[in-house]
Design a protein around this motif. Structure first.
Motif, PDB file in Angstrom:
ATOM      1  N   GLN A 176      46.623  90.487  33.802  1.00  0.00           N
ATOM      2  CA  GLN A 176      45.294  89.885  33.743  1.00  0.00           C
ATOM      3  C   GLN A 176      45.162  88.765  34.768  1.00  0.00           C
ATOM      4  OE1 GLN A 176      43.305  91.562  32.254  1.00  0.00           O
ATOM      5  NE2 GLN A 176      44.107  92.431  30.391  1.00  0.00           N
ATOM      6  N   PHE A 177      46.261  88.006  34.977  1.00  0.00           N
ATOM      7  CA  PHE A 177      46.229  86.963  35.994  1.00  0.00           C
ATOM      8  C   PHE A 177      45.964  87.579  37.360  1.00  0.00           C
ATOM      9  CE2 PHE A 177      48.358  84.395  39.242  1.00  0.00           C
ATOM     10  CZ  PHE A 177      47.811  83.148  39.006  1.00  0.00           C
ATOM     11  N   ASN A 178      46.605  88.734  37.612  1.00  0.00           N
ATOM     12  CA  ASN A 178      46.415  89.403  38.891  1.00  0.00           C
ATOM     13  C   ASN A 178      44.959  89.869  39.063  1.00  0.00           C
ATOM     14  OD1 ASN A 178      47.344  90.749  41.351  1.00  0.00           O
ATOM     15  ND2 ASN A 178      46.838  92.603  40.221  1.00  0.00           N
ATOM     16  N   ASP A 179      44.358  90.370  37.990  1.00  0.00           N
ATOM     17  CA  ASP A 179      42.946  90.766  38.053  1.00  0.00           C
ATOM     18  C   ASP A 179      42.090  89.602  38.544  1.00  0.00           C
ATOM     19  OD1 ASP A 179      43.557  93.225  37.121  1.00  0.00           O
ATOM     20  OD2 ASP A 179      42.356  93.137  35.296  1.00  0.00           O
ATOM     21  N   VAL A 180      42.319  88.436  37.919  1.00  0.00           N
ATOM     22  CA  VAL A 180      41.506  87.261  38.250  1.00  0.00           C
ATOM     23  C   VAL A 180      41.843  86.778  39.662  1.00  0.00           C
ATOM     24  CG1 VAL A 180      40.954  84.906  37.586  1.00  0.00           C
ATOM     25  CG2 VAL A 180      41.318  86.629  35.826  1.00  0.00           C
ATOM     26  N   ALA A 181      43.150  86.736  39.990  1.00  0.00           N
ATOM     27  CA  ALA A 181      43.565  86.237  41.304  1.00  0.00           C
ATOM     28  C   ALA A 181      43.026  87.133  42.419  1.00  0.00           C
ATOM     29  CB  ALA A 181      45.087  86.158  41.378  1.00  0.00           C
ATOM     30  N   GLN A 182      43.067  88.447  42.198  1.00  0.00           N
ATOM     31  CA  GLN A 182      42.502  89.375  43.189  1.00  0.00           C
ATOM     32  C   GLN A 182      41.009  89.146  43.361  1.00  0.00           C
ATOM     33  OE1 GLN A 182      43.069  93.580  42.605  1.00  0.00           O
ATOM     34  NE2 GLN A 182      45.240  93.478  43.082  1.00  0.00           N
ATOM     35  N   TYR A 183      40.327  88.949  42.223  1.00  0.00           N
ATOM     36  CA  TYR A 183      38.878  88.747  42.245  1.00  0.00           C
ATOM     37  C   TYR A 183      38.541  87.471  43.003  1.00  0.00           C
ATOM     38  CZ  TYR A 183      34.213  87.772  40.397  1.00  0.00           C
ATOM     39  OH  TYR A 183      32.880  87.474  40.263  1.00  0.00           O
ATOM     40  N   VAL A 184      39.271  86.376  42.658  1.00  0.00           N
ATOM     41  CA  VAL A 184      38.960  85.078  43.265  1.00  0.00           C
ATOM     42  C   VAL A 184      39.259  85.097  44.756  1.00  0.00           C
ATOM     43  CG1 VAL A 184      39.597  82.643  43.311  1.00  0.00           C
ATOM     44  CG2 VAL A 184      39.252  83.793  41.128  1.00  0.00           C
ATOM     45  N   SER A 185      40.444  85.619  45.160  1.00  0.00           N
ATOM     46  CA  SER A 185      40.752  85.596  46.595  1.00  0.00           C
ATOM     47  C   SER A 185      39.886  86.597  47.342  1.00  0.00           C
ATOM     48  CB  SER A 185      42.241  85.810  46.863  1.00  0.00           C
ATOM     49  OG  SER A 185      42.724  86.901  46.141  1.00  0.00           O
ATOM     50  N   GLY A 186      39.469  87.666  46.672  1.00  0.00           N
ATOM     51  CA  GLY A 186      38.533  88.598  47.304  1.00  0.00           C
ATOM     52  C   GLY A 186      37.187  87.938  47.563  1.00  0.00           C
ATOM     53  N   LYS A 187      36.719  87.136  46.572  1.00  0.00           N
ATOM     54  CA  LYS A 187      35.439  86.431  46.720  1.00  0.00           C
ATOM     55  C   LYS A 187      35.522  85.398  47.843  1.00  0.00           C
ATOM     56  CE  LYS A 187      32.376  87.604  43.490  1.00  0.00           C
ATOM     57  NZ  LYS A 187      30.942  87.717  43.598  1.00  0.00           N
ATOM     58  N   SER A 188      36.729  84.772  47.979  1.00  0.00           N
ATOM     59  CA  SER A 188      36.856  83.682  48.945  1.00  0.00           C
ATOM     60  C   SER A 188      37.086  84.197  50.367  1.00  0.00           C
ATOM     61  CB  SER A 188      38.022  82.766  48.552  1.00  0.00           C
ATOM     62  OG  SER A 188      37.987  82.497  47.168  1.00  0.00           O
ATOM     63  N   PHE A 189      37.986  85.197  50.519  1.00  0.00           N
ATOM     64  CA  PHE A 189      38.369  85.601  51.879  1.00  0.00           C
ATOM     65  C   PHE A 189      38.029  87.056  52.184  1.00  0.00           C
ATOM     66  CE2 PHE A 189      41.695  82.853  49.940  1.00  0.00           C
ATOM     67  CZ  PHE A 189      41.383  81.668  50.592  1.00  0.00           C
ATOM     68  N   GLY A 190      37.496  87.788  51.212  1.00  0.00           N
ATOM     69  CA  GLY A 190      37.345  89.235  51.352  1.00  0.00           C
ATOM     70  C   GLY A 190      36.546  89.666  52.565  1.00  0.00           C
ATOM     71  N   LYS A 191      37.090  90.614  53.329  1.00  0.00           N
ATOM     72  CA  LYS A 191      36.393  91.109  54.506  1.00  0.00           C
ATOM     73  C   LYS A 191      36.578  92.617  54.656  1.00  0.00           C
ATOM     74  CE  LYS A 191      35.479  87.972  58.180  1.00  0.00           C
ATOM     75  NZ  LYS A 191      36.150  87.019  59.075  1.00  0.00           N
ATOM     76  N   HIS A 192      37.845  93.054  54.694  1.00  0.00           N
ATOM     77  CA  HIS A 192      38.132  94.458  54.974  1.00  0.00           C
ATOM     78  C   HIS A 192      38.245  95.253  53.679  1.00  0.00           C
ATOM     79  CE1 HIS A 192      39.498  92.088  58.451  1.00  0.00           C
ATOM     80  NE2 HIS A 192      39.019  93.117  59.151  1.00  0.00           N
ATOM     81  N   LYS A 193      37.292  96.179  53.510  1.00  0.00           N
ATOM     82  CA  LYS A 193      37.263  96.965  52.275  1.00  0.00           C
ATOM     83  C   LYS A 193      38.392  97.991  52.247  1.00  0.00           C
ATOM     84  CE  LYS A 193      32.413  96.606  51.107  1.00  0.00           C
ATOM     85  NZ  LYS A 193      31.726  95.707  52.019  1.00  0.00           N
ATOM     86  N   ILE A 194      38.932  98.224  51.042  1.00  0.00           N
ATOM     87  CA  ILE A 194      40.033  99.186  50.918  1.00  0.00           C
ATOM     88  C   ILE A 194      39.496 100.585  50.614  1.00  0.00           C
ATOM     89  CG2 ILE A 194      42.200  99.746  49.750  1.00  0.00           C
ATOM     90  CD1 ILE A 194      42.555  96.842  49.072  1.00  0.00           C
TER      91      ILE A 194
END
Lengths: 223, 317
Positions: B193-211
């Protein structure tokens, strides 16, 4: 019988029944998805109309209301079906808070079947109606009977609020006794304009409103 | 009461403190910071964080009370997830009664968890129900869409009963660390669950290249890697507190679980896209349905379980 109607449902057994039995059972046994809950009328008088699939439709509709508001919400039920035996009649009137309606003529002449509903609206209550008159085939809406239009013509100022129900036709269809746990859905619509002059047009408008709401709900059937 | 105190010793209390701290930080960001700046917070974020409190509270309470309650809680999660899944998938109306048999898989599966019968636990859904349910579907006599009906039904059982069931089996593994099975369960759930949130937060902050833009446009490489780094750190730091994992094992899991969790997340996204829904239901405010919350857990639970069952428990079996 008008007396028993105006006396209304049991003052505390009915909210207790909904808080302790109906709501937990609907939530855990089935699960609820409600769209546009904010359109639910908070005070009467109002007429709510819904499509009919299962006996649980009434409980589902009633469970949408706050326990405090439940006091004024009265579903209409067929007297020939729910008013026969003592126990069923007691539950229907006291726990469900239903108003019993005589659907069929007795001995040729019949009293005005809508009179108890009219009286409820005049008392400022919210009346729940299933204008199909029968549960019919699961998840298929039958044509609405004219009772709704007659009632609305007498009370043109009372809002008529359409509700689409989905899911109970699969979870507990007519003739089945074992429910299957599946989510149930309700979509509440905007009030349909009363049309005292044209009963047919009004009925069609309510049907169309419910069909449009129904289209908003998730559907997933292969056959 | 004594049982709860025993559970709290052996590192579990420390981890509960950490969970409390994370929730407080989240609430600080969602509610207090906007208030201090004199603005209204995002209602979406506020309801999300509040739902986290409820979910974390229920989960912690269930695992602390005892093994039986913990197993029953995860069994209930399986039920909610299966119910949500069966409500979403297309159905043949003739199969109504077969669904009841599918629900019976839940008590059956958890019976083997409860009695610690690993052999039955690992085989009942993938083999016996895989053979039995199509037979019951055949008895309806309707062959149109037969393959679709049996496949979708079994896929749901594998996800919601078999995969999630691994969480419960952690509770009955023999303890190799004072925190016991509760420690292992807390570890995999917290890390996932921590990873879900961490992925979401860092995606919101730095996200650029879609997977995978066609499946889940919100998922980016930046979010994935940011989440992976944060989660790997957490996984290594908390491992000695509540698990028998060595540093190396914790590091491997810290890299493996975020990747597997991500795969679970986007796989369930593909399912929801196929069914034409955004969320599986609206049960949890701000999160969607149970399936939306446990999508990554359904993948990480078996991978974590079999990792430790092979590498950590292997020598002791």
């Amino acid at each position: 019988m008008p007396d028993s109607d105006s006396a209304g449902p049991h003052p505390w057994l009915r909210p207790l029944f909904f808080a302790a039995v109906v709501r937990p059972a609907l939530l855990l046994g089935f699960g609820l998805g409600v769209r546009h809950r904010e359109r639910l009328p908070q005070t009467g008088p109002a007429i709510m109309v819904a499509n009919h699939n299962s006996h649980l439709d009434t409980l589902l509709l009633l469970s949408l209301f706050r326990l405090g508001a439940l006091r004024t919400v009265r579903p209409a039920a067929a007297a020939d079906y729910f008013g026969k035996s003592g126990a069923v009649r007691w539950i229907t009137q006291n726990l469900i808070g239903a108003i019993l309606i005589e659907r069929h003529a007795e001995g040729g002449r019949r009293a005005d079947p809508l009179a108890p509903l009219s009286a409820a609206l005049l008392r400022g209550e919210i009346v729940l109606l299933f204008p199909e008159g029968t549960r019919g085939k699961p998840e298929v809406r039958e044509a609405f009977k004219t009772g709704l239009a007659h009632l609305s013509r007498r009370h043109p100022e009372v809002p008529v609020i359409p509700v689409a129900l989905r899911g109970l036709g699969h979870a507990l269809p007519k003739g089945e006794w074992i429910p299957v746990p599946l989510n149930l859905y309700a979509a509440i619509g905007e009030a349909v304009e009363s049309d005292p002059k044209n009963k047919q047009a009004f009925t069609r408008a309510v049907e169309a409103a419910i069909d449009a709401l129904d289209a908003e709900l998730p559907t997933a059937v292969w056959d | 009461m004594q049982g709860i105190l025993d559970t709290l010793r052996g590192g579990v209390g420390l981890i509960l403190g950490l969970i409390l701290l994370l929730l407080l930080i989240a609430t600080f960001i969602s509610e207090l910071v906007p208030k201090l700046r004199g603005r209204a917070g995002s209602p979406e974020l506020i309801s999300r964080v509040r739902a986290w409190w409820v979910m974390a509270g229920l989960f912690v309470l269930a695992v602390l009370v005892g093994k039986r309650v913990g197993i029953a809680f995860i069994m209930f999660l399986s039920y909610l997830a299966l119910k949500e899944y069966l409500s979403l998938i297309p159905q043949r109306s003739a199969d109504r009664k077969v669904l009841l048999w599918a629900y019976l898989a839940i008590p059956l599966q958890y019976l083997w968890v409860f009695t610690g019968r690993y052999g039955m636990f690992i085989i009942i859904v993938p083999v016996y129900l895989f053979l039995l349910l199509p037979f019951r579907l055949m008895l309806t006599g309707i062959t149109q869409n037969f393959l679709r009906a049996s496949s979708t039904l079994h896929w749901g059982l594998m996800m919601t009963v078999f995969c999630l069931g691994h969480l419960a089996y952690l509770l009955v593994l023999p303890p190799l660390h004072p925190a016991g099975g509760v420690g292992l369960l807390l570890y995999v759930v917290l890390v996932t669950q921590f990873n879900d949130v961490a992925q979401y937060v860092s995606g919101k902050s730095f996200g650029k290249h879609k997977i995978v833009p066609q499946v889940s446009p919100g998922k980016t490489w930046e979010g994935f890697i940011g989440g992976l780094i944060c989660t790997a750190v957490l996984a290594v730091v908390i491992a000695p507190v509540i698990t028998p994992l060595s540093v190396w094992e914790a590091l491997i899991l810290g890299l493996l679980l975020p990747a597997v969790g991500f795969i679970g997340d986007v796989t369930m996204s593909a399912v929801k896209r196929d069914l034409g829904v955004k969320d599986a239901s609206s049960l949890i405010p701000g999160h969607g349905g149970i399936l939306d919350r446990v999508d990554s857990l359904m993948f990480t639970a078996p991978v974590f379980f079999h990792f430790i069952y092979y590498f950590v428990y292997g020598p002791y079996r």
